[in-house]
Design a protein around this motif. Structure first.
Motif, PDB file in Angstrom:
ATOM      1  N   GLY A   1       0.756  -1.236   0.000  1.00 55.26           N
ATOM      2  CA  GLY A   1       0.000   0.000   0.000  1.00 55.26           C
ATOM      3  C   GLY A   1       0.790   1.291   0.000  1.00 55.26           C
ATOM      4  N   TYR A   2       2.109   1.244  -0.228  1.00 56.00           N
ATOM      5  CA  TYR A   2       2.868   2.499  -0.303  1.00 56.00           C
ATOM      6  C   TYR A   2       3.613   2.575  -1.639  1.00 56.00           C
ATOM      7  CZ  TYR A   2       6.927  -0.311   1.218  1.00 56.00           C
ATOM      8  OH  TYR A   2       7.918  -1.259   1.320  1.00 56.00           O
ATOM      9  N   PHE A   3       4.036   3.788  -2.000  1.00 55.85           N
ATOM     10  CA  PHE A   3       4.731   4.000  -3.271  1.00 55.85           C
ATOM     11  C   PHE A   3       6.181   3.514  -3.143  1.00 55.85           C
ATOM     12  CE2 PHE A   3       1.419   7.253  -3.145  1.00 55.85           C
ATOM     13  CZ  PHE A   3       0.797   7.045  -4.362  1.00 55.85           C
ATOM     14  N   SER A   4       6.623   2.759  -4.131  1.00 56.10           N
ATOM     15  CA  SER A   4       7.986   2.233  -4.047  1.00 56.10           C
ATOM     16  C   SER A   4       8.563   1.966  -5.425  1.00 56.10           C
ATOM     17  CB  SER A   4       8.003   0.934  -3.228  1.00 56.10           C
ATOM     18  OG  SER A   4       7.324  -0.103  -3.916  1.00 56.10           O
ATOM     19  N   MET A   5       9.874   1.805  -5.434  1.00 55.95           N
ATOM     20  CA  MET A   5      10.620   1.358  -6.599  1.00 55.95           C
ATOM     21  C   MET A   5      11.357   0.090  -6.181  1.00 55.95           C
ATOM     22  SD  MET A   5      13.285   3.622  -8.867  1.00 55.95           S
ATOM     23  CE  MET A   5      12.004   4.809  -9.270  1.00 55.95           C
ATOM     24  N   ILE A   6      11.483  -0.869  -7.089  1.00 58.15           N
ATOM     25  CA  ILE A   6      12.020  -2.175  -6.718  1.00 58.15           C
ATOM     26  C   ILE A   6      13.514  -2.260  -7.023  1.00 58.15           C
ATOM     27  CG2 ILE A   6      11.899  -4.666  -7.158  1.00 58.15           C
ATOM     28  CD1 ILE A   6       8.927  -4.253  -7.811  1.00 58.15           C
ATOM     29  N   LEU A   7      14.253  -2.767  -6.044  1.00 58.46           N
ATOM     30  CA  LEU A   7      15.670  -3.075  -6.204  1.00 58.46           C
ATOM     31  C   LEU A   7      15.826  -4.587  -6.182  1.00 58.46           C
ATOM     32  CD1 LEU A   7      18.777  -2.559  -6.120  1.00 58.46           C
ATOM     33  CD2 LEU A   7      18.551  -2.459  -3.635  1.00 58.46           C
ATOM     34  N   GLN A   8      16.326  -5.164  -7.271  1.00 58.77           N
ATOM     35  CA  GLN A   8      16.642  -6.592  -7.317  1.00 58.77           C
ATOM     36  C   GLN A   8      18.142  -6.756  -7.165  1.00 58.77           C
ATOM     37  OE1 GLN A   8      15.344  -9.564 -10.626  1.00 58.77           O
ATOM     38  NE2 GLN A   8      17.507  -9.090 -10.984  1.00 58.77           N
TER      39      GLN A   8
ATOM     40  N   ASP B   1      26.531 -12.645  -2.718  1.00 64.10           N
ATOM     41  CA  ASP B   1      27.322 -13.852  -2.481  1.00 64.10           C
ATOM     42  C   ASP B   1      27.086 -14.371  -1.063  1.00 64.10           C
ATOM     43  OD1 ASP B   1      28.791 -12.273  -0.751  1.00 64.10           O
ATOM     44  OD2 ASP B   1      30.571 -12.164  -2.028  1.00 64.10           O
ATOM     45  N   HIS B   2      27.877 -15.340  -0.636  1.00 65.41           N
ATOM     46  CA  HIS B   2      27.679 -15.979   0.665  1.00 65.41           C
ATOM     47  C   HIS B   2      27.942 -15.043   1.836  1.00 65.41           C
ATOM     48  CE1 HIS B   2      31.914 -16.204  -0.291  1.00 65.41           C
ATOM     49  NE2 HIS B   2      32.202 -16.504   0.957  1.00 65.41           N
ATOM     50  N   CYS B   3      28.667 -13.948   1.581  1.00 69.80           N
ATOM     51  CA  CYS B   3      28.950 -12.963   2.645  1.00 69.80           C
ATOM     52  C   CYS B   3      27.951 -11.801   2.629  1.00 69.80           C
ATOM     53  CB  CYS B   3      30.363 -12.423   2.495  1.00 69.80           C
ATOM     54  SG  CYS B   3      31.659 -13.659   2.736  1.00 69.80           S
ATOM     55  N   GLY B   4      27.015 -11.808   1.677  1.00 69.22           N
ATOM     56  CA  GLY B   4      26.073 -10.707   1.569  1.00 69.22           C
ATOM     57  C   GLY B   4      26.582  -9.548   0.746  1.00 69.22           C
ATOM     58  N   HIS B   5      27.674  -9.758   0.012  1.00 64.93           N
ATOM     59  CA  HIS B   5      28.199  -8.707  -0.867  1.00 64.93           C
ATOM     60  C   HIS B   5      27.397  -8.683  -2.168  1.00 64.93           C
ATOM     61  CE1 HIS B   5      32.331  -9.405   1.218  1.00 64.93           C
ATOM     62  NE2 HIS B   5      31.535  -8.637   1.943  1.00 64.93           N
ATOM     63  N   PHE B   6      27.027  -7.492  -2.619  1.00 64.42           N
ATOM     64  CA  PHE B   6      26.240  -7.361  -3.854  1.00 64.42           C
ATOM     65  C   PHE B   6      27.118  -7.627  -5.069  1.00 64.42           C
ATOM     66  CE2 PHE B   6      23.927  -5.012  -0.702  1.00 64.42           C
ATOM     67  CZ  PHE B   6      22.600  -5.266  -0.995  1.00 64.42           C
ATOM     68  N   ILE B   7      26.671  -8.546  -5.938  1.00 68.49           N
ATOM     69  CA  ILE B   7      27.445  -8.847  -7.150  1.00 68.49           C
ATOM     70  C   ILE B   7      26.647  -8.560  -8.418  1.00 68.49           C
ATOM     71  CG2 ILE B   7      29.049 -10.489  -6.134  1.00 68.49           C
ATOM     72  CD1 ILE B   7      27.248 -12.748  -6.876  1.00 68.49           C
ATOM     73  N   ASP B   8      25.353  -8.269  -8.292  1.00 60.90           N
ATOM     74  CA  ASP B   8      24.559  -7.822  -9.442  1.00 60.90           C
ATOM     75  C   ASP B   8      23.343  -7.077  -8.905  1.00 60.90           C
ATOM     76  OD1 ASP B   8      24.068  -8.321 -12.577  1.00 60.90           O
ATOM     77  OD2 ASP B   8      22.149  -8.364 -11.528  1.00 60.90           O
ATOM     78  N   ILE B   9      23.030  -5.928  -9.493  1.00 63.26           N
ATOM     79  CA  ILE B   9      21.870  -5.153  -9.063  1.00 63.26           C
ATOM     80  C   ILE B   9      21.087  -4.662 -10.266  1.00 63.26           C
ATOM     81  CG2 ILE B   9      22.842  -4.378  -6.853  1.00 63.26           C
ATOM     82  CD1 ILE B   9      23.536  -1.732  -8.195  1.00 63.26           C
ATOM     83  N   ASN B  10      19.777  -4.460 -10.045  1.00 59.93           N
ATOM     84  CA  ASN B  10      18.903  -3.873 -11.061  1.00 59.93           C
ATOM     85  C   ASN B  10      17.825  -3.098 -10.333  1.00 59.93           C
ATOM     86  OD1 ASN B  10      16.232  -4.064 -12.784  1.00 59.93           O
ATOM     87  ND2 ASN B  10      17.932  -4.260 -14.220  1.00 59.93           N
ATOM     88  N   THR B  11      17.604  -1.854 -10.734  1.00 57.12           N
ATOM     89  CA  THR B  11      16.594  -1.053 -10.057  1.00 57.12           C
ATOM     90  C   THR B  11      15.871  -0.152 -11.041  1.00 57.12           C
ATOM     91  OG1 THR B  11      16.173   0.392  -8.154  1.00 57.12           O
ATOM     92  CG2 THR B  11      18.097   0.898  -9.511  1.00 57.12           C
ATOM     93  N   GLY B  12      14.709   0.335 -10.645  1.00 55.53           N
ATOM     94  CA  GLY B  12      13.955   1.272 -11.473  1.00 55.53           C
ATOM     95  C   GLY B  12      12.538   0.830 -11.777  1.00 55.53           C
ATOM     96  N   TRP B  13      12.187  -0.437 -11.534  1.00 55.74           N
ATOM     97  CA  TRP B  13      10.843  -0.918 -11.835  1.00 55.74           C
ATOM     98  C   TRP B  13       9.846  -0.415 -10.801  1.00 55.74           C
ATOM     99  CZ3 TRP B  13       9.241  -4.073 -15.956  1.00 55.74           C
ATOM    100  CH2 TRP B  13      10.269  -4.487 -16.814  1.00 55.74           C
TER     101      TRP B  13
END
Length: 271
Positions: free
Chosen positions: A164-171, A175-187
């Protein structure tokens, strides 16, 4: 008769004492980590990388903000829940300046640094890390999260998510340590995770077998490539594993436990 009014330039008096002397001269690495989420040496290296595009010239009206202060404003805003007004008071600038500087720094990080710093990393280390957590030949865990935004002036209904709130999605894939290795945002927030995933570069690279090395293991009589782990919203693919549903026997229940344990890394990364 046309009368003229003599105008004068003015600005509210502000103080930069906190930034100039406390942060830059007094704070140690522990305080930098707590507030900026990075050490001072890392911060200065970031400033050096961004300086060519962030540096501005002084004008007759006022001196330009130094590169270090611009980057500090942006990192502080990203690292804390403070409002624009609060950050402006901290750094001795107007709240409109905070918004402008934040967008400039984020734009330049995205344009200059993102593709140089966001890499797959050592695949074998990632596979070994997930194997120790219980899932073999795993190259990452994927999920999406909703970033709250103000109601956009157009197509606002497309941005209202299921909560019920306005948002943009971050996918993100981590990795196993929680480090970001691929991102996509804007949807927009209304869109489901599955169609977003199918329209990303990650999906097509995984489909073509070019995202990760061609390293297969044999499980029973089946060859298993490097896989990524997703929640029930994602499509089941030869290279994307998700939970069993319905009535579960002991082996399926054990599979679900191991997958969930490894997939929690992406949840923790968002947290």
């Amino acid at each position: 008769m046309i009368s003229t009014v003599e105008r004068r330039f003015w600005a509210r008096e502000t103080s930069t004492e906190w930034w100039d002397h406390i942060i830059m001269e007094v704070w140690d690495d522990e305080q930098w980590l707590q507030n900026f989420r990075m050490r001072k040496a890392t911060f200065m290296e970031l400033c050096e990388e961004l300086a060519p595009t962030l540096r501005r010239k002084d004008t007759r009206l006022r001196a330009a903000l130094p590169v270090e202060k611009r980057v500090a404003i942006a990192i502080w805003k990203l690292a804390t829940p403070d409002s624009y007004r609060s950050v402006g008071n901290q750094f001795g600038v107007g709240k409109s300046t905070i918004g402008i500087v934040l967008m400039q720094v984020c734009r330049d990080i995205n344009r200059i640094l993102l593709r140089r710093t966001m890499t797959l990393g050592n695949v074998q280390d990632i596979v070994d890390g997930f194997a120790q957590m219980g899932f073999p030949n795993c190259g990452g865990a994927i999920n999406g999260t909703h970033i709250p935004i103000l109601a956009p002036p157009h197509l606002a209904s497309e941005y209202i998510n299921r909560k019920g709130y306005f948002s943009m999605i971050l996918q993100a894939l981590v990795d196993h340590c929680g480090h970001f290795i691929d991102i996509n945002t804007g949807w927009p927030g209304k869109v489901h995770d599955a169609p977003i995933f199918r329209n990303t570069g990650l999906f097509w690279k995984m489909q073509a077998g070019t995202f990760s090395p061609d390293r297969k293991i044999t499980v029973g009589d089946v060859e298993m490539p490097i896989v990524i782990l997703g929640d029930p919203a994602y499509p089941l693919m030869p290279w994307l594993m998700k939970l069993y549903t319905g009535k579960l026997d002991r082996s399926k229940d054990w599979f679900n436990y191991r997958l969930s344990r490894c997939r929690m890394t992406v949840e923790c990364a968002f947290g």
